[in-house]
Design a protein around this motif. Structure first.
Motif, PDB file in Angstrom:
ATOM      1  N   TYR A 111     -46.511 -49.375 -19.843  1.00  0.00           N
ATOM      2  CA  TYR A 111     -45.499 -49.153 -20.882  1.00  0.00           C
ATOM      3  C   TYR A 111     -45.550 -47.719 -21.419  1.00  0.00           C
ATOM      4  N   ASP A 112     -45.616 -46.764 -20.486  1.00  0.00           N
ATOM      5  CA  ASP A 112     -45.661 -45.356 -20.874  1.00  0.00           C
ATOM      6  C   ASP A 112     -44.834 -44.520 -19.909  1.00  0.00           C
ATOM      7  N   SER A 123     -40.270 -43.216 -23.754  1.00  0.00           N
ATOM      8  CA  SER A 123     -40.392 -43.924 -25.034  1.00  0.00           C
ATOM      9  C   SER A 123     -39.693 -43.173 -26.158  1.00  0.00           C
ATOM     10  N   GLN A 173     -46.268 -48.016 -39.053  1.00  0.00           N
ATOM     11  CA  GLN A 173     -46.046 -48.853 -37.883  1.00  0.00           C
ATOM     12  C   GLN A 173     -44.707 -48.461 -37.257  1.00  0.00           C
ATOM     13  N   VAL A 191     -41.099 -49.118 -30.666  1.00  0.00           N
ATOM     14  CA  VAL A 191     -40.782 -48.125 -29.643  1.00  0.00           C
ATOM     15  C   VAL A 191     -39.833 -48.739 -28.623  1.00  0.00           C
ATOM     16  N   HIS A 233     -38.872 -48.704 -25.166  1.00  0.00           N
ATOM     17  CA  HIS A 233     -39.504 -48.223 -23.935  1.00  0.00           C
ATOM     18  C   HIS A 233     -38.622 -48.536 -22.739  1.00  0.00           C
ATOM     19  N   VAL A 248     -42.118 -52.026 -27.689  1.00  0.00           N
ATOM     20  CA  VAL A 248     -43.571 -52.029 -27.826  1.00  0.00           C
ATOM     21  C   VAL A 248     -43.948 -51.401 -29.164  1.00  0.00           C
ATOM     22  N   ALA A 272     -46.413 -49.012 -31.779  1.00  0.00           N
ATOM     23  CA  ALA A 272     -47.263 -47.826 -31.927  1.00  0.00           C
ATOM     24  C   ALA A 272     -47.603 -47.704 -33.406  1.00  0.00           C
ATOM     25  N   SER A 273     -48.633 -46.932 -33.709  1.00  0.00           N
ATOM     26  CA  SER A 273     -49.031 -46.787 -35.111  1.00  0.00           C
ATOM     27  C   SER A 273     -49.562 -45.384 -35.356  1.00  0.00           C
ATOM     28  N   GLU A 283     -50.198 -43.577 -31.879  1.00  0.00           N
ATOM     29  CA  GLU A 283     -51.006 -44.080 -30.778  1.00  0.00           C
ATOM     30  C   GLU A 283     -50.518 -45.455 -30.371  1.00  0.00           C
ATOM     31  N   ARG A 284     -50.620 -45.719 -29.078  1.00  0.00           N
ATOM     32  CA  ARG A 284     -50.379 -47.054 -28.568  1.00  0.00           C
ATOM     33  C   ARG A 284     -51.703 -47.593 -28.040  1.00  0.00           C
ATOM     34  N   PRO A 305     -50.368 -51.127 -24.732  1.00  0.00           N
ATOM     35  CA  PRO A 305     -49.716 -51.340 -26.018  1.00  0.00           C
ATOM     36  C   PRO A 305     -49.405 -52.812 -26.250  1.00  0.00           C
TER      37      PRO A 305
END
Length: 388
Positions: A107-108, A111, A125, A128, A130, A155, A157-158, A167-168, A172
């Protein structure tokens, strides 16, 4: 997200949000343009590099120092920052660059930070949008066309530094995914995509996410809820009776789920949902191509609701060809990515509005039939009236 996002695609025609009908008449609320156009960000004038183009609805929160942080650009996810909305400037430090990873379970690939929520201005929070663009990875798609290979997930991220970096997990947390992997059903756009902003009432948090559907699942917009936004695995979708559906990671649990109930009248992604402070009514804005009596003209529409499930008949807010129209007939400019933001909002996450707000949206220059990176993020004042 266009040219790698919402795109110059006939997406609205593919979606049919036919469930949860029951519009109220007459409309509950009116959103009316009352102010001149103001420039917020110009890609040609203000970008750090060619990646900085308006490519998602504007999302804002107040950081711990009281400043404004706004997202809505491309896949390096740079933010606009300022002491107030009039002072927003781009921060050239990417907050979450996309990795272009050919492994779909990571999952990158591509995004976009599509929604944010913060309780204190430091911990943030994010939802994303994706895209796994299988056509760009040899051997991953049976077709060559972008849309035919497009597999979408929402997905999490925070951030722990006020949105300066996100960051994921590894992997994630998947908030919303179709119950199958990316190689299944190639030949059309698949999955969950383009979440709205996160908006709250009491302890509950909500967002709407679009899907093109699959066997047993209607296409349209599904409503998600949690009372623990810091735990992205807690998001559940509405099945018509309750919020019980977990659309998790098909690469790790593989479990199918019942269909979520799509919410009328949204034909495509929802730009934003905000709560009207004086009355508690909900107001959504979104874009649509011309389609029958419901959408007699292409452009931005508003609709309103008391309960997030039954919405009134959409009202035209701003006419114009959108990303869901043929760019060859655009006349040189498209509009897209509408959202309402009240600079006087009581909530840190600008999910409430008063008697007025600002409509944020992008204009996209078209040359011939090609959507370009010459884009502007604009805002216009609107007046809001809600009837008892």
């Amino acid at each position: 997200m266009s040219q790698g996002g919402w795109g110059a695609i006939a997406l609205a025609a593919a979606l049919s949000a036919t469930s949860a009908r029951g519009a109220s008449e007459p409309p509950l609320a009116a959103v009316t343009l009352v102010g001149p156009t103001e420039m917020v960000f110009s890609a040609k004038r203000d970008a750090c590099d060619g990646d900085d183009v308006p490519d998602a609805p504007a999302r804002a929160f107040r950081d711990a120092e009281g400043g404004i942080v706004m997202f809505g650009l491309h896949t390096k996810n740079r933010a606009l920052r300022g002491r107030d909305f009039a002072a927003l400037k781009i921060d050239c430090q990417p907050t979450m660059p996309s990795g272009g990873d050919a492994e779909p379970a990571s999952y990158d690939d591509a995004s976009w930070i599509a929604a944010t929520w913060s309780e204190d201005g430091r911990s943030v929070q994010a939802l994303v949008h994706h895209e796994y663009q299988a056509n760009t990875h040899p051997g991953r798609c049976s077709r060559k066309e972008y849309l035919a290979c497009w597999y979408n997930t929402v997905v999490a991220a925070s951030s722990r530094d006020g949105g300066r970096s996100f960051e994921r997990g590894a992997p994630p947390v998947v908030v919303a995914a179709a119950p199958f992997r990316q190689e299944v059903g190639q030949g059309r756009h698949r999955g969950f995509f383009n979440p709205s902003n996160i908006f709250g009432q009491g302890r509950q948090r909500f967002f709407l996410s679009s899907t093109t559907g699959w066997a047993g699942q209607d296409g349209g917009a599904c409503l998600f809820r949690t009372d623990q936004p810091a735990d992205p695995s807690s998001w559940r979708a509405f099945d018509g009776k309750d919020f019980v559906l977990r659309f998790g990671d098909p690469y790790r649990n593989g479990a199918g789920v019942k269909p979520c109930r799509t919410i009328w009248p949204f034909p495509a992604p929802v730009g934003s949902v905000t709560r009207h402070r004086p009355t508690g009514a909900w107001i959504a804005v979104f874009q649509a191509s011309a389609s029958g009596d419901l959408f007699p003209e292409p452009g931005f529409y508003s609709t309103s609701s008391r309960d997030l499930l039954r919405w009134d008949k959409p009202r035209l807010l701003l006419a114009g060809k959108t990303l869901y129209d043929d760019p060859c007939t655009s006349g040189g400019r498209l509009i897209s990515y509408p959202s309402l933001v009240d600079p006087e909002a009581e909530g840190r996450n600008f999910d409430d509005v008063g008697v007025s707000a600002d409509l944020y949206y992008a204009t996209l220059k078209v040359e011939g039939c090609q959507i370009t990176s010459d884009r502007d993020l604009l805002r216009r004042r609107v007046a809001i009236q809600v009837w008892p």
